[in-house]
Enzyme design. Structure first.
Site, mmCIF file in Angstrom:
data_model
loop_
_atom_site.group_PDB
_atom_site.id
_atom_site.type_symbol
_atom_site.label_atom_id
_atom_site.label_comp_id
_atom_site.label_asym_id
_atom_site.label_seq_id
_atom_site.Cartn_x
_atom_site.Cartn_y
_atom_site.Cartn_z
ATOM 1 N N ASP A 1 0.833 -1.204 0.000
ATOM 2 C CA ASP A 1 0.000 0.000 0.000
ATOM 3 C C ASP A 1 0.870 1.257 0.000
ATOM 4 O OD1 ASP A 1 -2.319 1.609 0.293
ATOM 5 O OD2 ASP A 1 -2.056 1.616 2.474
ATOM 6 N N TYR B 1 -7.095 -3.207 12.061
ATOM 7 C CA TYR B 1 -7.875 -1.997 11.762
ATOM 8 C C TYR B 1 -9.335 -2.155 12.180
ATOM 9 C CZ TYR B 1 -3.789 -0.081 9.583
ATOM 10 O OH TYR B 1 -2.527 0.430 9.392
HETATM 11 C C1 GCB Z 1 -1.693 -2.337 6.521
HETATM 12 C C2 GCB Z 1 -0.364 -2.273 5.869
HETATM 13 C C3 GCB Z 1 0.051 -0.863 5.498
HETATM 14 C C4 GCB Z 1 -1.142 -0.105 4.962
HETATM 15 C C5 GCB Z 1 -2.221 -0.061 6.016
HETATM 16 C C6 GCB Z 1 -3.485 0.659 5.555
HETATM 17 O O1 GCB Z 1 -2.028 -3.264 7.168
HETATM 18 O O2 GCB Z 1 0.645 -2.885 6.616
HETATM 19 O O3 GCB Z 1 1.085 -0.926 4.568
HETATM 20 O O4 GCB Z 1 -0.800 1.176 4.532
HETATM 21 O O5 GCB Z 1 -2.585 -1.347 6.356
HETATM 22 O O6 GCB Z 1 -3.587 1.847 5.760
HETATM 23 O O7 GCB Z 1 -4.317 0.009 4.943
#
Ligand code: GCB
Length: 651
Positions: free
Chosen positions: A199, A492
């Site tokens: 990402d 998240y």
């Molecule tokens: C993750 C990744 C990271 C992303 C982030 C996101 O899990 O490790 O590289 O930028 O999520 O913001 O989705």
């Protein structure tokens, strides 16, 4: 049909890579060494031919690029993607070509090696000096070098040519793939995409310094320093590797440990020995001791060469529930970061990294992860000096498929880990290695893959630092956390899952951490959590992507962290330090907006939330007083957000 960009990359991969010496010491001037930066404006051309091989067919390295076709100016160091108005260059995939002229003093022609070093070029590079190939390197973010003396001219201009290919294949790190669309009814001729799952924008080019430096012909090739503490004594075990013509048994090697005032505090001789420093000043991350980031210098003299290697005296230890630095429990108040900024992309910039460190200090950060690749050595040195601990991560990001985990990938991943350790092994700031970010560690093949890469990393690091990788796989399906010393996971909650539902965060986090603990009884670090927020976007009640929602989501996590840090949680790293560029896509608004700073490093309200918390933890204040979001978020956050104001009154 085999994609033609692949062909052009893979053909080159068949040729032999330059093997450099055992060491990769940072170029430092001394009485016996001189260096010259080749940074500046280079000539540049992207090979826009359909199969990207025109440069090889026409041998562009045999004369200056301006003679073989049109060139544009290109800064080094910088990514090339954002410095022009050309979309074709911003999104380019394949070979780009750089060259420049330089002169070398004739004093460099006598009894010396002259080493050409590139600190990072992404990703596959071939280098010629005066039309002769001198080295090749596979992978970005790490240095490569070779002795070029025999290729240099001392009576006229020299030319260095660098071809760099940013193509990501299933076996590169990071991996990716090229997808061709051949249905002419729907796609134009030659249409292909470079797909990758990481990402962040695939910035490319010569990202760090290009240096020429001299050493004597018998030279100090590598230094390894291991430190330990016994009572009031610091033990400093060193090993020196000499390169070149030396048949030396090390009798002419003398060593001194010099403190920050320039005083010699211990000395020795020979290629390997242990120095003892009485009452040493230890290296500490800030917040754990009054002296922060203290470093000594190991001065190594061999018959002709002198090299000064900074080092810190500190120990690192992991138990079932805790992480110790110098036998004191360490709690990581951290951020995940990126090397990323306007215009220069991933190019090294001193103003930027200085600002970043000032902001880290302002936030009260004592630790960061080099997500998702090794950072510039200049940044690592700042961390050493300023007492910021580092989880040093490899470019093992986006390992999502079976074909990213075969024997060729394992071999390359091991090589990359060796290169990283070779570069960073003496750094006191590096407290742990992370071999990968969010691989598909639920696939059966991941077990073999990660066992091999993690074992290799442990074997290679003389200091035996803890090793981890960062998982986002649900614990029940996780196949590789069995190998790690510290469990690091990204989650998240209330963002990708249950968006808008802050009430699930505490429950879910707690449930998951207990689950992980039942599988692997090791301390846990939450290496990513966060929410996107577009600077200046507001809504009451809060809504995803507003600054209010970002603050509330972080605070909800903090409640859960505070419970877990009584037991086994040893760190929290908010995602992300600053907004950063990503690939174009419907889930991203001109990049990833989870920064607590915007891309220009100005704070969003969430930065004050983190700052209040990290300072409160450091000063032992009651962090629960910070759980309630403050309003309004939009105006002068510093008015209400200094730790003095928002934390319980200090007596
Ligand atoms: C993750 C990744 C990271 C992303 C982030 C996101 O899990 O490790 O590289 O930028 O999520 O913001 O989705």
């Amino acid at each position: 049909m085999i994609p033609s960009v692949y062909i052009s990359l893979l053909c080159i991969l068949q040729s032999i890579l330059t093997v450099s010496g055992k060491g990769m010491l940072f170029p430092r001037d001394s009485e016996s060494r001189e260096s010259k930066l080749l940074d500046g404006i280079w000539h540049f051309r992207a090979d826009m031919s359909s199969n990207r091989t025109q440069g090889f067919a026409e041998k562009w390295w045999t004369k200056s690029l301006s003679e073989s076709g049109p060139v544009i100016d290109m800064p080094v160091p910088s990514s090339y993607n954002d410095v022009t108005e050309e979309k074709a260059l911003r999104d380019f995939v394949g070979w780009v070509w750089y060259d420049r002229q330089f002169f070398v003093s004739s004093s460099w022609s006598r009894d010396k090696r002259v080493v050409l070093r590139i600190d990072s070029a992404s990703y596959y590079s071939i280098v010629w000096v005066n039309g002769e190939q001198v080295m090749e390197h596979n992978g970005g973010h790490l240095p490569f070098e070779t002795d070029v003396l025999s290729h240099l001219r001392f009576d006229r201009a020299n030319r260095v040519t660098v071809a760099v290919n940013n193509t990501l294949t299933p076996t590169t790190l990071p991996p990716g793939r090229i997808t061709y669309q051949t249905d002419r009814r729907r796609y134009p001729k030659g249409y292909f995409t470079q797909d990758y799952t990481m990402d962040f924008f695939n910035y490319a080019g010569i990202h760090r310094h290009v240096t020429l430096y001299t050493t004597p012909t018998t030279y100090i090739d590598d230094i390894t320093i291991l430190t330990d503490i016994a009572g009031n004594k610091g033990q400093v075990a060193y090993t020196i590797h000499l390169g070149g013509e030396s048949k030396s048994n090390g009798k002419d090697v003398t060593i001194s440990a010099v403190d920050a005032t320039g005083k010699v505090v211990a000395s020795s001789s020979g290629l390997s020995n242990t120095l003892v420093i009485d009452n040493p000043i230890l290296w500490w991350p800030h917040g754990m001791n009054e002296t922060v980031g203290y470093q000594y210098t190991l001065q190594v003299n061999c018959s002709d060469d002198i090299y000064r290697q900074p080092f810190g005296i500190r120990t690192v230890k992991v138990t079932e529930n805790q992480f110790f630095i110098n036998n004191k429990p360490f709690y990581c108040k951290g951020v995940g970061m990126h090397e990323d900024s306007d215009i220069r992309g991933k190019g090294l910039d001193y103003a930027l990294i200085t600002k970043d460190f000032n902001m880290l200090r302002w936030l009260g950060v004592n630790c960061f992860r080099t997500s998702h690749y090794p950072y510039a050595e200049e940044m690592m040195s700042m961390a050493d000096q300023q007492g910021v601990a580092i989880i040093d991560e490899s470019p093992g990001v986006g390992i999502k498929y079976k074909d990213n985990m075969g024997p060729e990938s394992i071999k390359h991943h091991k090589e990359v880990m060796s290169e990283m350790i070779r570069r960073d092994k003496n750094r006191p700031s590096v407290i742990m290695w992370s071999v990968a970010n969010e691989p598909a560690s639920d696939l059966p093949i991941a077990e073999t893959y990660f066992k091999a890469v993690i074992d290799h990393t442990r074997d290679e690091d003389p200091a035996k630092r803890p090793v981890t990788f960062i998982t986002n796989v649900m614990f029940r399906k996780e196949k590789a956390i069995q190998f790690v010393d510290v469990v690091c996971f990204n989650r998240y909650n209330a963002w990708y899952s249950d968006p808008g539902h802050l009430e699930v965060i505490g429950l879910k986090l707690n449930w998951e951490m207990q689950g992980i603990r039942s599988k692997r009884r090791r301390p846990i670090i939450i290496t990513e959590y966060g929410a996107g927020a577009v600077s200046g976007l507001h809504r009451e009640p809060s809504f995803t992507y507003t600054e209010e929602y970002q603050v509330e989501l972080l605070l909800e996590h903090h409640k859960a962290f505070d419970k877990a840090r009584q037991e086994f949680l040893i760190g929290e790293l908010v995602w992300n330090f600053a907004d950063f560029m990503t690939v174009e896509g419907s889930r991203r608004v001109m990049g990833n907006r989870k920064g607590i700073l915007n891309r220009q490093r100005q704070p969003k309200p969430a930065a004050f939330t983190i700052r209040d918390r990290y300072h409160a933890i450091a000063t032992g204040h009651d962090t629960s007083l910070l759980y309630k979001p403050k309003r309004p978020l939009g105006c002068s956050p510093h008015m209400y957000s200094s730790p003095h104001f928002s934390v319980a009154p200090q007596h």
